[in-house]
Design a protein around this motif. Structure first.
Motif, short mmCIF file in Angstrom:
data_model
loop_
_atom_site.label_atom_id
_atom_site.label_comp_id
_atom_site.label_asym_id
_atom_site.label_seq_id
_atom_site.Cartn_x
_atom_site.Cartn_y
_atom_site.Cartn_z
N VAL A 53 0.84 -1.20 0.00
CA VAL A 53 0.00 0.00 0.00
C VAL A 53 0.88 1.25 0.00
CG1 VAL A 53 -1.66 1.35 1.35
CG2 VAL A 53 -1.98 -1.11 1.09
N LYS A 54 1.92 1.24 0.80
CA LYS A 54 2.82 2.40 0.88
C LYS A 54 3.55 2.63 -0.44
CE LYS A 54 6.50 4.37 3.67
NZ LYS A 54 7.40 4.14 4.81
N LYS A 55 3.92 1.55 -1.09
CA LYS A 55 4.68 1.63 -2.34
C LYS A 55 3.84 2.07 -3.53
CE LYS A 55 6.19 -2.27 -3.92
NZ LYS A 55 6.89 -3.55 -4.09
N THR A 56 2.54 1.84 -3.48
CA THR A 56 1.67 2.15 -4.62
C THR A 56 0.55 3.10 -4.21
OG1 THR A 56 0.40 0.16 -4.18
CG2 THR A 56 2.13 -0.01 -5.85
N PRO A 57 0.87 4.36 -3.90
CA PRO A 57 -0.18 5.30 -3.47
C PRO A 57 -1.13 5.69 -4.60
CG PRO A 57 1.90 6.45 -3.69
CD PRO A 57 2.19 4.99 -3.90
N GLU A 58 -0.71 5.48 -5.84
CA GLU A 58 -1.55 5.86 -6.98
C GLU A 58 -2.67 4.85 -7.25
OE1 GLU A 58 1.58 3.17 -8.48
OE2 GLU A 58 1.64 4.95 -7.24
N LEU A 59 -2.54 3.63 -6.72
CA LEU A 59 -3.53 2.60 -6.96
C LEU A 59 -4.61 2.60 -5.88
CD1 LEU A 59 -1.32 -0.49 -7.95
CD2 LEU A 59 -2.51 1.10 -9.46
N GLY A 60 -5.80 2.23 -6.25
CA GLY A 60 -6.89 2.09 -5.30
C GLY A 60 -6.76 0.77 -4.55
N VAL A 61 -7.55 0.61 -3.51
CA VAL A 61 -7.49 -0.60 -2.70
C VAL A 61 -7.87 -1.84 -3.51
CG1 VAL A 61 -8.44 -1.71 -0.64
CG2 VAL A 61 -7.98 0.73 -0.61
N ASP A 62 -8.89 -1.72 -4.36
CA ASP A 62 -9.29 -2.86 -5.20
C ASP A 62 -8.16 -3.27 -6.14
OD1 ASP A 62 -11.83 -2.85 -4.05
OD2 ASP A 62 -12.61 -1.43 -5.54
N GLU A 63 -7.51 -2.28 -6.72
CA GLU A 63 -6.42 -2.57 -7.66
C GLU A 63 -5.23 -3.22 -6.94
OE1 GLU A 63 -6.22 1.55 -8.75
OE2 GLU A 63 -6.82 1.08 -10.82
N ILE A 64 -4.96 -2.77 -5.73
CA ILE A 64 -3.86 -3.36 -4.95
C ILE A 64 -4.18 -4.81 -4.63
CG2 ILE A 64 -2.61 -3.28 -2.76
CD1 ILE A 64 -2.92 -0.23 -2.84
#
Length: 171
Positions: free
Chosen positions: A28-39
């Motif tokens: 989550v920290k590494k990908t702030p541009e992605l939404g929770v569903d995408e993560i």
């Protein structure tokens, strides 16, 4: 986030739960541009791939990866992590302002302390040498702060005098 962590992944061992939660939080920290569903989709896709090639860090997920409870727990944890990092990002200006204030406070207290202590032998020796070098009349220095400021003043004053003739000759 910590309360949610106690409520999720109840079937996993303590080490498994910890490893999985740490990995998800880092994701989550590494990908702030992605939404929770995408993560979540990215995590599941990657884990399936790694399980296929027998290189998974989380082999214990092979049986429960498609389980509804696992997916809901993971989604809940990812949402909490996102809230945590969003909140932390919003707090950044306040944290920076507090750090700056603390830095100024430390400097002020240090100067206050220096103003009460007598100058060191090194400061007195250095000041004496500077006065001899530049033919300056010596003053009595009563504190470390006064000695520091006087030494800085002499160095600054004479470094400007030295650099001025060079600048005038360049024109």
């Amino acid at each position: 986030m910590y309360e949610v962590k106690k409520q999720i992944y109840l079937d996993l061992t303590k080490n498994q739960k910890s490893a999985l939660c740490n990995f998800l939080r880092a994701l989550v920290k590494k990908t702030p541009e992605l939404g929770v569903d995408e993560i979540l989709e990215k995590f599941l896709e990657d884990e399936r791939y790694y399980l296929e090639i027998n290189a998974s860090r989380f082999e214990f997920l092979a049986d429960i990866m498609d389980d509804e409870q696992f997916l809901s727990d993971t989604m809940l944890y990812l949402k909490e992590c996102r809230k945590y990092y969003d909140y932390k990002k919003k707090q950044e200006p306040i944290i920076q302002a507090n750090k700056e204030f603390a830095k100024k406070k430390r400097k002020f207290l240090q100067e206050l302390k220096m103003g009460k202590e007598p100058p060191t032998k090194k400061q007195l020796y250095y000041y004496d040498r500077l006065c001899k070098k530049y033919n300056i009349e010596k003053k009595e220095l009563r504190s470390k702060l006064e000695a520091r400021d006087e030494i800085d003043r002499i160095i600054t004053e004479h470094s400007e005098k030295i650099s001025l003739p060079n600048n005038e000759g360049d024109d």
